[in-house]
Motif scaffolding. Structure first.
Motif, short mmCIF file in Angstrom:
data_model
loop_
_atom_site.label_atom_id
_atom_site.label_comp_id
_atom_site.label_asym_id
_atom_site.label_seq_id
_atom_site.Cartn_x
_atom_site.Cartn_y
_atom_site.Cartn_z
N PHE A 124 28.97 16.85 2.28
CA PHE A 124 30.08 17.81 2.19
C PHE A 124 29.54 19.24 2.15
O PHE A 124 30.09 20.15 2.78
CB PHE A 124 30.93 17.55 0.94
CG PHE A 124 31.96 16.47 1.15
CD1 PHE A 124 33.04 16.67 2.02
CD2 PHE A 124 31.86 15.24 0.50
CE1 PHE A 124 33.99 15.67 2.22
CE2 PHE A 124 32.80 14.23 0.71
CZ PHE A 124 33.87 14.45 1.57
N LYS A 125 28.44 19.43 1.42
CA LYS A 125 27.85 20.77 1.25
C LYS A 125 27.41 21.36 2.59
O LYS A 125 27.66 22.53 2.89
CB LYS A 125 26.67 20.69 0.28
CG LYS A 125 26.15 22.05 -0.15
CD LYS A 125 24.95 21.91 -1.07
CE LYS A 125 24.29 23.27 -1.28
NZ LYS A 125 22.96 23.17 -1.84
N ILE A 126 26.71 20.52 3.40
CA ILE A 126 26.22 21.05 4.68
C ILE A 126 27.16 20.69 5.85
O ILE A 126 26.85 20.92 7.00
CB ILE A 126 24.78 20.57 5.00
CG1 ILE A 126 24.74 19.03 5.23
CG2 ILE A 126 23.81 20.97 3.91
CD1 ILE A 126 23.46 18.56 5.89
N ASN A 127 28.31 20.11 5.48
CA ASN A 127 29.33 19.75 6.46
C ASN A 127 28.80 18.78 7.53
O ASN A 127 29.01 18.97 8.73
CB ASN A 127 29.88 21.02 7.12
CG ASN A 127 31.26 20.78 7.72
OD1 ASN A 127 31.95 19.84 7.31
ND2 ASN A 127 31.65 21.59 8.67
N SER A 128 28.08 17.74 7.05
CA SER A 128 27.51 16.75 7.97
C SER A 128 28.35 15.48 7.97
O SER A 128 28.37 14.73 6.99
CB SER A 128 26.08 16.41 7.56
OG SER A 128 25.67 15.21 8.18
N LEU A 129 29.04 15.27 9.07
CA LEU A 129 29.88 14.07 9.20
C LEU A 129 29.03 12.81 9.17
O LEU A 129 29.42 11.78 8.60
CB LEU A 129 30.67 14.14 10.52
CG LEU A 129 31.93 13.27 10.59
CD1 LEU A 129 32.91 13.66 9.51
CD2 LEU A 129 32.57 13.39 11.96
N ILE A 157 28.14 11.92 5.57
CA ILE A 157 29.34 11.43 4.86
C ILE A 157 29.65 10.00 5.30
O ILE A 157 29.95 9.12 4.49
CB ILE A 157 30.56 12.37 5.10
CG1 ILE A 157 30.30 13.75 4.47
CG2 ILE A 157 31.84 11.76 4.52
CD1 ILE A 157 31.21 14.85 4.95
N GLU A 198 21.81 15.86 12.69
CA GLU A 198 20.88 16.75 11.98
C GLU A 198 19.65 15.92 11.66
O GLU A 198 19.52 15.38 10.55
CB GLU A 198 21.51 17.30 10.69
CG GLU A 198 22.89 17.93 10.89
CD GLU A 198 24.03 16.92 10.87
OE1 GLU A 198 23.76 15.70 10.91
OE2 GLU A 198 25.18 17.35 10.81
#
Length: 309
Positions: free
Chosen positions: A52-57, A60, A132
């Protein structure tokens, strides 16, 4: 009248010894389940939170996938606890079948998960997902350690209890998937081969399906009161029919009460009538010793009614 019935329950000395064994198993696995569930919950929270912090789907999604491990472990543990509940007048066997059901559901879980992994992998051939790389690889290495360590907690019991094998396979599957992510990520970063990731996923899915298929077929067999794997029905029948005084064996039933306990009932045609307690105890002991059948109930008949069989 010529028809004589006598019931023999299994040798009580043996049955008591084994109930103690089962309670030991529960204690040791209770610790294993607690450690495994806690490790995986902590991992899910860290991975999901960072995602959530680095917005990585991708992170998650992987955290969501690891949450299914927690569900698989809870399921196997619940099955084991339920299987050890005391019997009562409403459930004369207790809830022993719960461990078989847990193993079956875990097998279904795994097969469905591998199906979706393979489906996703096939789609990735057409449209490679940019991930990433390094971040995902770091979390995958942690995943290998946590899932691998949890799988090791159940490694010793996987051959004796298919419910424990379900938990073991679930964790091993995820350790393999994480390893695949690390290998594919490293190759993609170095050479930019985007096809490596889906190919690795397909290979891992295939390996896990092969391992899970046996769990699925065994648990399905036990759910429908099939003769457990490793017990030769004809050999048991032959053993009983060869005992002194036994002319024939009727109504022989062998089934699993749980993933660790097997029961047998049979009618022995013995024209000379009632055998001694030592005969019945000896037969019970042999069935337990050679075939791992714990709960033996034998009914002796002097002259069987032809219409009964």
């Amino acid at each position: 009248m010529g028809i004589h019935h006598s019931h023999s329950n299994h040798d009580h000395g043996h049955s008591h010894g084994h109930s103690h064994d089962h309670s030991h198993h529960v204690k040791s696995y209770g610790k294993a389940f607690t450690i495994g569930i806690l490790l995986n919950i902590i991992f899910v929270l860290i991975e999901g939170g960072y995602g959530f912090k680095i917005n990585s789907l991708a992170l998650i999604a992987d955290a969501g996938h690891n949450l299914s491990d927690v569900a698989g472990l809870i399921l196997a543990w619940a099955g084991m606890i339920a299987a050890n509940k005391k019997t009562n007048s409403k459930h004369s066997y207790g809830w022993k079948k719960a461990s078989v059901l847990a193993a079956f559901i875990n097998a279904i879980f795994l097969l469905v998960a591998m199906g979706s992994l393979a489906w996703e992998a096939v789609h990735r051939f057409n449209s490679p997902i940019q991930t990433e790389g390094v971040t995902i690889m770091v979390f995958s290495v942690i995943g290998i350690l946590i899932n691998g360590a949890t799988a090791l907690l159940f490694a010793a019991g996987r051959d004796k209890d298919i419910n424990i094998r379900g938990a073991f396979l679930h964790m091993l599957a995820d350790a393999l998937i994480s390893a695949g992510v690390v290998i594919a990520g490293a190759i993609t970063l170095k050479w930019n081969y985007s096809w490596i990731d889906p190919v690795t996923s397909l290979i891992i899915a295939f390996i896990i399906v092969i391992g899970t298929w046996r769990l699925f077929t065994q648990s399905l067999n036990l759910l429908f009161d099939g003769v457990p794997d490793g017990i030769d029905y004809q050999a048991v029948k032959k053993y009983l029919s060869e005992q002194t005084g036994v002319k024939n064996v009727f109504d022989l039933h062998i089934w699993a009460m749980s993933t660790t306990e097997v029961a047998l009932t049979a009618h022995l045609h013995m024209p000379e009538g009632n055998p001694s307690d030592s005969f019945l105890n000896e037969v019970s002991h042999e069935l337990h010793h050679h075939y791992n059948i714990e709960h033996v109930t034998l009914q002796v008949v002097r002259s069987p009614k032809s219409d009964s069989y």
